[in-house]
Design an enzyme around this catalytic site. Sequence first.
Site, PDB file in Angstrom:
ATOM      1  N   LYS A   1       0.863  -1.186   0.000  1.00 29.97           N
ATOM      2  CA  LYS A   1       0.000   0.000   0.000  1.00 29.97           C
ATOM      3  C   LYS A   1       0.897   1.233   0.000  1.00 29.97           C
ATOM      4  O   LYS A   1       2.034   1.173   0.451  1.00 29.97           O
ATOM      5  CB  LYS A   1      -0.862   0.012   1.268  1.00 29.97           C
ATOM      6  CG  LYS A   1      -1.861  -1.124   1.378  1.00 29.97           C
ATOM      7  CD  LYS A   1      -3.297  -0.583   1.307  1.00 29.97           C
ATOM      8  CE  LYS A   1      -4.325  -1.664   1.573  1.00 29.97           C
ATOM      9  NZ  LYS A   1      -4.576  -1.846   3.017  1.00 29.97           N
TER      10      LYS A   1
ATOM     11  N   HIS B   1       2.065   6.886   2.640  1.00 24.88           N
ATOM     12  CA  HIS B   1       1.523   8.217   2.352  1.00 24.88           C
ATOM     13  C   HIS B   1       1.681   9.185   3.513  1.00 24.88           C
ATOM     14  O   HIS B   1       2.204   8.830   4.574  1.00 24.88           O
ATOM     15  CB  HIS B   1       0.064   8.096   1.912  1.00 24.88           C
ATOM     16  CG  HIS B   1      -0.821   7.445   2.925  1.00 24.88           C
ATOM     17  ND1 HIS B   1      -1.285   8.099   4.027  1.00 24.88           N
ATOM     18  CD2 HIS B   1      -1.306   6.184   2.987  1.00 24.88           C
ATOM     19  CE1 HIS B   1      -2.035   7.281   4.735  1.00 24.88           C
ATOM     20  NE2 HIS B   1      -2.056   6.105   4.131  1.00 24.88           N
TER      21      HIS B   1
ATOM     22  N   HIS C   1       1.311   8.470   7.164  1.00 26.77           N
ATOM     23  CA  HIS C   1       2.320   7.748   7.958  1.00 26.77           C
ATOM     24  C   HIS C   1       3.416   8.654   8.472  1.00 26.77           C
ATOM     25  O   HIS C   1       4.313   8.212   9.169  1.00 26.77           O
ATOM     26  CB  HIS C   1       2.964   6.637   7.117  1.00 26.77           C
ATOM     27  CG  HIS C   1       2.001   5.601   6.664  1.00 26.77           C
ATOM     28  ND1 HIS C   1       1.600   5.473   5.353  1.00 26.77           N
ATOM     29  CD2 HIS C   1       1.320   4.657   7.350  1.00 26.77           C
ATOM     30  CE1 HIS C   1       0.737   4.487   5.250  1.00 26.77           C
ATOM     31  NE2 HIS C   1       0.538   3.973   6.449  1.00 26.77           N
TER      32      HIS C   1
HETATM   33  N1  ARG Z   1      -0.553  -0.963   9.947  1.00 26.85           N
HETATM   34  C1  ARG Z   1      -1.486  -0.279  10.780  1.00 26.85           C
HETATM   35  C2  ARG Z   1      -2.149   0.864  10.022  1.00 26.85           C
HETATM   36  O1  ARG Z   1      -1.601   1.341   9.045  1.00 26.85           O
HETATM   37  C3  ARG Z   1      -0.840   0.299  12.012  1.00 26.85           C
HETATM   38  C4  ARG Z   1      -0.304  -0.702  12.968  1.00 26.85           C
HETATM   39  C5  ARG Z   1      -0.052  -0.119  14.300  1.00 26.85           C
HETATM   40  N2  ARG Z   1       0.505  -1.021  15.256  1.00 26.85           N
HETATM   41  C6  ARG Z   1      -0.162  -1.988  15.868  1.00 26.85           C
HETATM   42  N3  ARG Z   1       0.467  -2.766  16.691  1.00 26.85           N
HETATM   43  N4  ARG Z   1      -1.461  -2.171  15.683  1.00 26.85           N
HETATM   44  O2  ARG Z   1      -3.227   1.267  10.414  1.00 26.85           O
END
Ligand code: ARG
Length: 563
Positions: A124, A127, A130
């Site tokens: 993905k 962006h 992040h």
């Molecule tokens: N990949 C997830 C997102 O983009 C964030 C993960 C955050 N960390 C976790 N342990 N849930 O929404």
Amino acid sequence: MDHKAYIAERLPLEGVDREEIARAIAVPPDTAMGDYALPCFKFAKLLHKSPVAIAEELAAAYPTDNIIRSAEAAGGYLNFRIDTCGLANETVSRIESEQNAYGSSDMGRGKTVCIDYSSVNIAKPFHIGHLSTTVIGGSLYRIFKFLGYRTVGINHLGDYGTQFGKLIAAYKHWGNRDEVQRGGIHAINDLYVRFNNEATEEMEQEAREYFRLIESGDREANELFDWFKELTLAYVETIYDRLHITFDSYAGERFYTDKMAPVIEELKEKGLLVESRGAGIVDLEPYGMPPCLILRSDGASLYATRDLAAAIYRKQTYDFDKCLYVVAYQQNLHFKQVFKVLELMGKEWAKDLVHVAYGMVSLEDGAMSTRKGKVVWLEDVISRCVEKALSMISEKNPDLENKEAVAEKVGVGAVIFGALYNNKIKDIVFSYDKALNFDGETSVYVQYTCARAASVLTKAETAKICYEGSEIDDLCPQEADLVKALANFPDAVKSAAAGYEPSIVARYAVDTAQKFNKFYIDCKILQAETEKLRARRLRLTRAALTVLTNALTLLGIGVPEKM
Ligand code: ARG
């Protein structure tokens, strides 16, 4: 010298915790009243007296000395004035001997902090959404390390889910190996977007099958998945390099595939897992929350299931004292639920899990059109900022050497600072012009201040002026203000860690740069009236440069020598 502790130690008051007093002492915004202030309201109950009376009594009884010169009552406050020359000698000497370690501490010795940040999703776009998690997390990582903690940076990759089945199906239909290899994440994203727009029911079926194949360990499906993952990581790593971000672990969601069964077993054993319309949930109604979904009706696990397994794994592996999750506030409920479930499972360490939530970043309207339609790629924001920085620098200082390298530090710094300057929970609108304003509350302003200080020091060096160790026995108000700011740096770093708030360091940097500039503009440094005065001012200049550099470094921002 920790003045707050020093004052608290000597406060003539029985039966109160000295550390608590030290914490209550504040630095007033206007130092005309004093250098430190203790609000006396909190003692009113204990002493059965009015705060005004308490402040007056304490002021009369406080044992002033050559460190704390005066204690005066004003309203319900007790204001202290310190001996600034004493402070200056001590602070400047300390900065000179500690240099890039000034502000650090060993308070975290023997303690571990895990920080889950950036946590990108494979295949993905990386962006603008992040940006905050990446730079706030990266900065907290440095700050805790600076304070002596063992830090573990974790990129909890989003590498699990049905979208990978879709991606394989799309690749099988429309993909081309060379093109994807060359196009990397952009090509992968195109395939994914195309699948979502054009997939037929038949392809959806295929996607489900491919996902199942990944899960069951099928070789071809897993090779493709690994390849997509590799391409995504190769791409995001170029951005991490530019932002000076590192990780100790890339254990993502998929890593927990075989670690969820024991968690589900434990939930069952403890009678927490209940069935609801075929799905497995933990009822959180007594805590005013919707149920936490653990198993879908088809037996598949969920995001929360993987986070439960991840928390338990991290505790076992790192034995953390704190585990931070730097994730947008949209996931408030998710983390509340996960933390609650762990607590219900009897994990006493659930109290050490912290969701460090932050607000949204958006771009100023019409600020840019993106390569990929709606999504704003972080790479594009960084590149555009660096380009703008380059044209500004070229205009301001056409003869500057290494303009590109300077522009990279300035542009990247502006992006980082843009996401770090405000209290993290605020939503922010990123503006290129504001972020690159040389006179604003910006990283460029701080960097420019550093270059200014460096230039004075270079001139002194060229002229072979020696200024080591000269005694400081007088200070003008501008110098005194600068000294106080420099002395407060260690405190700012500690507060930033305590509140998980790098903006405290960012604001500290701007504030201190302003104090330095006031000093630089009002006071002659190289042209000072006497040699002694010149030596003192050069020492202050060098100390300011060290401290500002340390502050920017903690934020992940580089300092150009010249600008
Ligand atoms: N990949 C997830 C997102 O983009 C964030 C993960 C955050 N960390 C976790 N342990 N849930 O929404």
